[in-house]
Design a protein around this motif. Structure first.
Motif, PDB file in Angstrom:
ATOM      1  N   ASP A 136      -1.032  81.201 -11.577  1.00 21.14           N
ATOM      2  CA  ASP A 136      -1.141  81.505 -10.144  1.00 21.14           C
ATOM      3  C   ASP A 136       0.099  82.277  -9.701  1.00 21.14           C
ATOM      4  OD1 ASP A 136      -3.602  80.160  -9.716  1.00 21.14           O
ATOM      5  OD2 ASP A 136      -2.554  78.240  -9.685  1.00 21.14           O
ATOM      6  N   VAL A 137      -0.114  83.275  -8.863  1.00 17.47           N
ATOM      7  CA  VAL A 137       0.973  84.085  -8.315  1.00 17.47           C
ATOM      8  C   VAL A 137       0.749  84.226  -6.816  1.00 17.47           C
ATOM      9  CG1 VAL A 137       2.204  86.280  -8.401  1.00 17.47           C
ATOM     10  CG2 VAL A 137       1.186  85.363 -10.486  1.00 17.47           C
ATOM     11  N   SER A 138       1.783  83.997  -6.031  1.00 20.24           N
ATOM     12  CA  SER A 138       1.673  84.051  -4.571  1.00 20.24           C
ATOM     13  C   SER A 138       1.733  85.486  -4.064  1.00 20.24           C
ATOM     14  CB  SER A 138       2.800  83.246  -3.923  1.00 20.24           C
ATOM     15  OG  SER A 138       2.809  83.424  -2.516  1.00 20.24           O
ATOM     16  N   ALA A 173      16.407  80.937 -11.485  1.00 25.48           N
ATOM     17  CA  ALA A 173      16.583  79.514 -11.160  1.00 25.48           C
ATOM     18  C   ALA A 173      15.352  78.939 -10.470  1.00 25.48           C
ATOM     19  CB  ALA A 173      17.817  79.329 -10.276  1.00 25.48           C
ATOM     20  N   MET A 174      14.558  79.789  -9.812  1.00 21.66           N
ATOM     21  CA  MET A 174      13.348  79.292  -9.140  1.00 21.66           C
ATOM     22  C   MET A 174      12.269  78.872 -10.127  1.00 21.66           C
ATOM     23  SD  MET A 174      12.990  81.679  -5.730  1.00 21.66           S
ATOM     24  CE  MET A 174      13.322  83.249  -6.508  1.00 21.66           C
ATOM     25  N   LEU A 175      12.427  79.219 -11.385  1.00 24.62           N
ATOM     26  CA  LEU A 175      11.439  78.807 -12.389  1.00 24.62           C
ATOM     27  C   LEU A 175      11.480  77.313 -12.650  1.00 24.62           C
ATOM     28  CD1 LEU A 175      11.821  81.695 -14.999  1.00 24.62           C
ATOM     29  CD2 LEU A 175       9.914  81.332 -13.423  1.00 24.62           C
ATOM     30  N   VAL A 176      12.554  76.634 -12.280  1.00 23.39           N
ATOM     31  CA  VAL A 176      12.630  75.195 -12.538  1.00 23.39           C
ATOM     32  C   VAL A 176      11.800  74.400 -11.543  1.00 23.39           C
ATOM     33  CG1 VAL A 176      14.957  75.490 -13.451  1.00 23.39           C
ATOM     34  CG2 VAL A 176      14.668  74.732 -11.097  1.00 23.39           C
ATOM     35  N   PHE A 177      11.376  75.031 -10.446  1.00 21.91           N
ATOM     36  CA  PHE A 177      10.596  74.313  -9.442  1.00 21.91           C
ATOM     37  C   PHE A 177       9.117  74.354  -9.796  1.00 21.91           C
ATOM     38  CE2 PHE A 177      14.422  75.770  -7.222  1.00 21.91           C
ATOM     39  CZ  PHE A 177      14.878  74.563  -6.716  1.00 21.91           C
ATOM     40  N   PRO A 178       8.383  73.288  -9.504  1.00 24.05           N
ATOM     41  CA  PRO A 178       6.969  73.251  -9.898  1.00 24.05           C
ATOM     42  C   PRO A 178       6.044  74.059  -8.997  1.00 24.05           C
ATOM     43  CG  PRO A 178       7.573  71.197  -8.807  1.00 24.05           C
ATOM     44  CD  PRO A 178       8.844  72.001  -8.955  1.00 24.05           C
ATOM     45  N   GLN A 179       6.428  74.331  -7.742  1.00 22.02           N
ATOM     46  CA  GLN A 179       5.555  75.049  -6.822  1.00 22.02           C
ATOM     47  C   GLN A 179       5.401  76.508  -7.251  1.00 22.02           C
ATOM     48  OE1 GLN A 179       8.176  73.197  -5.962  1.00 22.02           O
ATOM     49  NE2 GLN A 179       7.836  72.010  -4.100  1.00 22.02           N
ATOM     50  N   TYR A 180       4.166  76.961  -7.339  1.00 24.86           N
ATOM     51  CA  TYR A 180       3.983  78.343  -7.798  1.00 24.86           C
ATOM     52  C   TYR A 180       4.411  79.349  -6.740  1.00 24.86           C
ATOM     53  CZ  TYR A 180      -0.523  79.659  -5.478  1.00 24.86           C
ATOM     54  OH  TYR A 180      -1.502  80.012  -4.583  1.00 24.86           O
ATOM     55  N   PHE A 181       4.563  78.931  -5.499  1.00 24.40           N
ATOM     56  CA  PHE A 181       5.119  79.821  -4.473  1.00 24.40           C
ATOM     57  C   PHE A 181       6.512  80.280  -4.885  1.00 24.40           C
ATOM     58  CE2 PHE A 181       7.810  80.271  -0.677  1.00 24.40           C
ATOM     59  CZ  PHE A 181       7.135  81.269   0.000  1.00 24.40           C
ATOM     60  N   LEU A 182       7.369  79.344  -5.305  1.00 25.62           N
ATOM     61  CA  LEU A 182       8.724  79.698  -5.728  1.00 25.62           C
ATOM     62  C   LEU A 182       8.725  80.397  -7.075  1.00 25.62           C
ATOM     63  CD1 LEU A 182      10.735  76.521  -4.651  1.00 25.62           C
ATOM     64  CD2 LEU A 182      10.857  78.796  -3.632  1.00 25.62           C
ATOM     65  N   ARG A 183       7.927  79.926  -7.997  1.00 23.14           N
ATOM     66  CA  ARG A 183       7.886  80.546  -9.319  1.00 23.14           C
ATOM     67  C   ARG A 183       7.429  82.005  -9.226  1.00 23.14           C
ATOM     68  NH1 ARG A 183       7.959  76.620 -13.394  1.00 23.14           N
ATOM     69  NH2 ARG A 183       6.895  78.024 -14.828  1.00 23.14           N
ATOM     70  N   SER A 184       6.556  82.296  -8.294  1.00 16.78           N
ATOM     71  CA  SER A 184       6.059  83.671  -8.135  1.00 16.78           C
ATOM     72  C   SER A 184       7.180  84.624  -7.772  1.00 16.78           C
ATOM     73  CB  SER A 184       4.968  83.719  -7.062  1.00 16.78           C
ATOM     74  OG  SER A 184       3.865  82.928  -7.424  1.00 16.78           O
ATOM     75  N   PHE A 185       8.102  84.173  -6.934  1.00 16.77           N
ATOM     76  CA  PHE A 185       9.230  85.025  -6.569  1.00 16.77           C
ATOM     77  C   PHE A 185      10.151  85.244  -7.767  1.00 16.77           C
ATOM     78  CE2 PHE A 185       7.826  83.844  -2.364  1.00 16.77           C
ATOM     79  CZ  PHE A 185       8.054  84.992  -1.627  1.00 16.77           C
ATOM     80  N   ALA A 186      10.239  84.246  -8.637  1.00 19.76           N
ATOM     81  CA  ALA A 186      11.019  84.453  -9.858  1.00 19.76           C
ATOM     82  C   ALA A 186      10.347  85.500 -10.749  1.00 19.76           C
ATOM     83  CB  ALA A 186      11.171  83.129 -10.613  1.00 19.76           C
ATOM     84  N   TYR A 187       9.016  85.404 -10.919  1.00 16.89           N
ATOM     85  CA  TYR A 187       8.305  86.399 -11.721  1.00 16.89           C
ATOM     86  C   TYR A 187       8.560  87.805 -11.183  1.00 16.89           C
ATOM     87  CZ  TYR A 187       5.493  82.265 -13.021  1.00 16.89           C
ATOM     88  OH  TYR A 187       5.070  81.043 -13.438  1.00 16.89           O
ATOM     89  N   ALA A 188       8.303  87.965  -9.875  1.00 17.59           N
ATOM     90  CA  ALA A 188       8.437  89.291  -9.269  1.00 17.59           C
ATOM     91  C   ALA A 188       9.879  89.768  -9.281  1.00 17.59           C
ATOM     92  CB  ALA A 188       7.899  89.263  -7.836  1.00 17.59           C
ATOM     93  N   GLY A 189      10.805  88.868  -8.945  1.00 22.47           N
ATOM     94  CA  GLY A 189      12.203  89.267  -8.847  1.00 22.47           C
ATOM     95  C   GLY A 189      12.797  89.671 -10.173  1.00 22.47           C
TER      96      GLY A 189
END
Length: 815
Positions: free
Chosen positions: A237-239, A303-319
Motif C-alpha cells: 500500500d502507498v499513500s 527512519a519512517m520505515l520503522v513505523f507500521p502505518q503505511y502513511f508514514l512508510r509511503s513518504f519514506a518510499y517516495a522520499g
C-alpha cells in the motif's frame, strides 16, 4: 594542451571519465529512460490509497477485519443521508422511498451489510429533528476497488429521489473525495511552482540556460519517482499523500544540488579551467558534498520505515527514491550537460542590461571599475561568475559572519532563546485522527458527516465495537455486557449480536468520538475482565487512535536513533570532527522549533484558520509531526552539509578557523538562502491544497526551511563555531586516523593544520621560503600563475582580492 589541462587531467578519476567521456550518449540515454518512466508511472495516483494511519498489527485493526468479514453491517463505510425536507422521516411516502433505495443498494455488486433506520428503528440512525435518517452499508475490497464501486453507484443514488434528497457520505466517500482533491491540488501546485521557480532561478543565475538545468534535474527525479511508486503499488500500500512529497523534494533537492554544482562549475570556468577539467574538479568537490547531502536526507526519511502505518512508510518510499534520483541526475546527467555547454552556461544573461546600466551610472561617478574588469572577478564569484558578477560577491554574508562572531555569546543566546520560545506552543499539543474536516467546507462527504455529527444522537460513527470470540454461554455474554455498562463514560451498550462463536457489542460513549474521555474508555474496555472462554478485542475510531499513538511511541526511539547515529557518522566522515556532528544534530533540532510551535498555534488552536482556509479540529493528526520532523531534519542537514563542507575545505587549505567560518558563509550563504526560498515556494504551492494535512505539511516545511537557512545557518552556526574555536575541528587520534583512511571532504589538499605544525618552512621552487601553515596548493599559487590555476582547478581557491577580503573580515571578527 594548456598548463591547466596538464596539471589537472591526471587527477580526473574513473567517475569523472565515466560521466564526461560520452556526454551526448549519456543525455540520450537519460531521455530514453525518462520517457520510459513517464510511461511506467502513468496513473500512479489512481492506484494509491488515502488512508494508512492505522497500525496493521494493532488490536483495533484485527477486530475491524473480523467484524468486516463476519458482521459487515457493524462496519459500514458508506452512508446515505436521506433528507425528507419538511416531512418526517416516518412519513409513509418517505419510508416507502427509503425502502426502495435500501433494496436497490443491497442488490449492487460489492455492497453488503445494508441497514437503515426504517429497517432497524435504531434512534442512532435518525436525526434529533426527525427530518433526516441514514441508510448504511459496507463496500468491500481494498481502497482502489471500493473507490471504483463508489464511482459506479453514487450517481444512481445521490440527488433528488421522489420525496427525499440523498447525499453520499461515510469513510469510503471521504477517502475517495480526499484522493481526488489531492490529485487536483497537486496539479495546480505544479503549475504554480514551476514558472515561479524558473523566475527565481533566472534571478539567481542570471543566465536562462543555467536556470533551466536545475528544473530539468527536478523533472527527471519526479518522473523517475512516479515510476518507482507505481511499481511499489503492485507490492504494498502507498499513500496518495506521498505524491506531494515527491513533487516538493523532487524540485527542491534537485534545485539545491544543481545550484551547488553549477555554481562550482562556473567558479572553475572563471578561474581559467576548460569545461571538462572544470566538471572534474566540480565532481570531486561539490559532487562529494551533494552525495553526502543526499545520504543524510535519505537517512532521515528512511527512519519512517520503522513505523507500521503505511502513511508514514509511503513518504519514506517516495522520499528515498526522489532524493537518490535527484542526486543521480545531478551527478551524472548535469555534468554531461555542462561538458557540452561549456562557457555557454552563461548564455542568455537576462540581468546584463540592468547591470550595464548600473555600472555606467556608478562608473561615471568613479566608484566601480569597468564592466570588463568586473567580469574578470576572482573564482568563487558565485552565480554570476564569469557573467558579469560583482567583483566582490558575498561580502554582505562575510560582514554578517564578522558581526556575529564579534558578538557571538549574544547572538547564540538570543537566537537559541527565540527559537525555543517559538516552539513553546507545541508543549500543549493534542493528538487526534484525520476525519472529514480535512476536506474543504463544500465537499459533499464532509457535509454529510457534519449533518450526522451535529444532528444525530450518540455520536454516530464515533462508537466503539467490542469483539468477543469463543464459545461463551449466554450468561457469559450477559455478564460481559453488564461490566461494560458499568464503566464510566458509557452512554449505551447495544448487543450482543452473535454469529456462531463470534459476537460483538456496540458501545456508544458519552464524550466526543476521539476525545480524551473516549480514549480512556478504550483502555478501560480492554481492561474489563471477561469469561475465560471469551477473547475480547476493541475497535472504533478512538481505539484506532490509541493504537496509532502507542505504535508511534513504541517505534519513535528507534527512528530517532537511526537519524542521529547515521547523521553523526556521515558528518564525521565529511569533516573528521567529533564536535561538528553533535553541533549539526542539536542546531538542526533547534531549527524545527518554529515549525512545531506554528503547527499547534495555527492548525490545532485555529489561529489564521480563516486566512488559510481550513477548519481546526482542536488536535493534530498523530503521524504528521513524525513526518514533518523527518523531512525537515533531512532538509536542514542538506543545507548544513553545504555550509560545513565549504568551511572544511577552506580550513584544510589555510588552517585559519575564523577565516574558514567567514569564507564558508560568504560562499554558501546566498546559495543556501536562494535554495531555501525556492524550496519554500514549492512547499507553499503544496500548502495551497484544500486538504488540511497537505496544507499543514507544505506550510510547516516551508517555515522550517526558511528558519534554518536564514536564522540557524546565518546567525547560530557562526556564533557557535566562534565560541567553540579551533576545538570545533578536534577529534581523538584514533578517529583522526580513521577519517584519514575512510573519510571524504570537498577539498583534496592536505590539511593545513598538519602543515602548520611543521618545524620549518618548506623551500619554494625558486629558493624562497614559504610561510609555515601554507598549503601546497597555496604555496604553488604564490610562485607560479600557471600553478595557481592548477591549484584552483584541483579544488582550491586562489589567493586573490576575494580571499584577502575574507581574511580582513576574519581579523575584524577576532578583534
Amino acid at each position: 594542451m594548456s598548463e591547466v589541462n596538464r596539471s589537472a587531467s591526471p587527477q580526473l578519476g574513473g567517475w569523472t571519465r565515466f560521466v564526461t567521456a560520452r556526454p551526448r550518449l549519456a543525455l540520450l540515454a537519460a531521455l530514453v529512460i525518462t520517457a520510459l518512466a513517464v510511461f511506467a508511472g502513468s496513473g500512479v495516483a489512481d492506484r494509491m490509497g488515502s488512508g494508512g494511519w492505522q497500525a496493521p498489527d494493532a488490536e483495533s485493526t484485527y477486530a475491524s477485519e473480523v467484524l468486516a468479514r463476519e458482521f459487515p453491517a457493524s462496519q459500514p463505510n458508506l452512508l446515505l443521508l436521506v433528507d425528507s425536507g419538511s416531512a418526517s422521516v416516518d412519513d409513509p411516502d418517505v419510508a416507502a422511498e427509503a425502502g426502495r433505495l435500501a433494496k436497490r443498494l443491497d442488490a449492487e455488486p460489492g455492497v453488503s451489510g445494508v441497514g437503515s433506520y426504517w429497517a432497524t428503528r435504531s434512534p442512532a440512525l435518525r436525526s434529533e429533528d426527525g427530518h433526516e435518517a441514514i441508510i448504511a452499508a459496507r463496500i468491500g475490497g481494498d481502497e482502489k476497488t471500493a473507490g471504483e464501486t463508489l464511482d459506479r453507484i453514487a450517481p444512481d443514488f445521490a440527488g433528488e429521489r421522489g420525496p427525499v434528497t440523498v447525499s453520499v457520505g461515510g469513510p469510503v466517500a471521504v477517502q475517495h473525495e480526499m484522493q481526488t482533491i489531492i490529485q487536483e491540488d497537486l496539479l495546480r501546485a505544479e503549475l504554480i511552482a514551476l514558472p515561479v521557480t524558473l523566475i527565481l532561478l533566472v534571478m539567481v543565475f542570471g543566465s536562462a540556460v543555467a536556470a533551466l538545468l536545475p528544473l530539468g534535474v527536478g523533472i527527471v527525479a519526479i518522473l523517475g519517482t512516479n515510476a518507482v511508486l507505481r511499481g511499489l503499488t503492485e507490492l504494498t500500500d502507498v499513500s496518495v499523500f506521498a505524491m506531494n512529497l515527491t513533487t516538493a523534494l523532487g524540485l527542491g533537492l534537485a534545485i539545491d544540488y544543481a545550484l551547488f554544482i553549477v555554481r562550482r562549475f562556473r567558479e572553475e570556468l572563471a578561474g581559467g579551467a576548460d569545461p571538462r577539467t572544470a566538471v572534474g574538479t566540480t565532481l570531486r568537490t561539490a559532487g562529494r558534498t551533494v552525495l553526502f547531502s543526499a545520504l543524510t536526507v535519505a537517512v532521515s526519511l528512511s527512519a519512517m520505515l520503522v513505523f507500521p502505518q503505511y502513511f508514514l512508510r509511503s513518504f519514506a518510499y517516495a522520499g528515498i527514491a526522489v532524493v537518490l534520483l535527484a542526486a543521480a541526475a545531478a551527478l551524472i546527467l548535469l555534468p554531461a550537460a555542462l561538458v557540452l555547454l561549456g562557457h555557454r552556461i552563461n548564455s542568455l544573461d537576462l540581468r546584463r542590461v540592468f547591470r550595464r546600466r548600473k555600472k555606467r551610472v556608478t562608473g561615471a561617478a568613479g566608484g566601480v571599475p569597468s564592466e570588463g574588469k568586473a567580469e574578470a572577478g576572482a573564482p568563487g564569484a558565485g552565480a554570476g561568475a564569469g557573467a558579469g558578477a560583482d567583483a566582490a560577491p558575498g561580502r554582505g554574508w562575510a560582514r554578517l559572519a564578522a558581526l556575529v562572531m564579534r558578538r557571538a555569546p549574544v547572538f547564540a543566546i538570543v537566537t537559541t532563546v527565540g527559537l525555543l520560545l517559538l516552539g513553546l506552543p507545541f508543549l500543549g499539543v493534542k493528538f487526534g485522527t484525520a476525519d472529514d474536516r480535512q476536506l474543504p467546507a463544500g465537499a459533499e462527504s464532509r457535509v454529510v458527516q457534519e449533518h450526522i455529527r451535529d444532528g444525530f444522537p450518540g455520536s454516530p460513527g464515533g462508537g466503539l465495537e467490542v469483539l468477543a470470540e469463543g464459545k461463551g454461554s449466554p450468561a457469559d455474554h450477559a455478564e460481559l455486557k453488564g461490566r461494560i455498562e458499568r464503566l464510566p463514560g458509557v452512554l449505551r451498550v447495544e448487543g450482543p449480536v452473535a454469529e456462531g462463536s463470534t459476537a460483538y457489542y456496540n458501545v456508544l460513549p458519552e464524550g466526543e468520538a476521539v476525545g480524551e474521555a473516549t480514549q480512556q474508555l478504550v483502555r478501560d474496555l480492554r481492561a474489563v475482565p471477561s469469561a475465560s472462554s471469551l477473547d475480547v478485542s476493541v475497535t472504533g475510531t478512538a481505539a484506532v487512535l490509541v493504537d496509532s499513538k502507542d505504535a508511534i511511541a513504541d517505534r519513535l526511539p528507534w527512528a530517532l536513533a537511526i537519524i542521529v547515529v547515521v547523521t553523526l557518522l556521515l558528518v564525521f566522515l565529511l569533516t573528521g570532527s567529533v564536535l561538528i556532528p553533535l553541533q549539526a544534530v542539536v542546531l538542526n533540532a533547534l531549527s524545527l522549533t518554529a515549525m512545531f510551535g506554528a503547527l499547534v498555534w495555527v492548525f490545532q488552536d485555529g489561529n489564521l484558520s480563516g486566512l488559510l482556509g481550513f477548519t481546526s479540529t482542536g488536535d493534530i493528526e498523530t503521524t504528521l509531526p513524525v513526518l514533518m520532523f523527518c523531512v525537515a531534519f533531512g532538509l536542514s542537514m542538506d543545507y548544513g552539509v553545504f555550509l560545513i563542507s565549504r568551511m572544511k575545505e577552506e580550513y584544510d587549505r589555510t588552517g585559519d578557523h575564523e577565516h574558514s567560518v567567514t569564507f564558508g558563509l560568504r560562499h554558501t550563504g546566498g546559495l543556501i538562502t536562494a535554495a531555501a526560498v525556492i524550496l519554500a515556494v514549492v512547499m507553499v504551492a503544496i500548502g495551497t491544497s484544500r486538504v488540511t494535512s497537505t496544507k499543514m505539511l507544505g506550510l510547516g516545511i516551508a517555515l522550517a526551511v526558511l528558519m534554518d537557512a536564514m536564522v540557524v545557518r546565518g546567525l547560530l552556526v557562526p556564533a557557535v563555531m566562534k565560541l567553540m574555536g579551533r576545538s570545533t575541528w578536534w577529534a581523538p587520534a584514533p578517529l583522526r586516523a580513521f577519517h584519514r583512511r575512510f573519510g571524504l571532504s570537498e577539498g583534496e589538499s592536505a590539511p593545513a593544520a598538519a602543515a602548520a605544525s611543521a618545524p620549518a618552512p618548506a623551500p619554494a621552487p625558486d629558493g624562497a621560503a614559504v610561510p609555515a601553515g601554507t598549503s601546497a596548493a597555496a604555496s604553488a599559487a604564490a610562485h607560479s600563475p600557471d600553478a595557481a590555476q592548477s591549484a584552483h582547478a584541483a579544488g582550491g581557491v586562489e589567493a586573490g582580492p576575494e580571499t584577502a577580503a575574507d581574511t580582513d573580515l576574519a581579523k575584524s571578527a577576532r578583534r
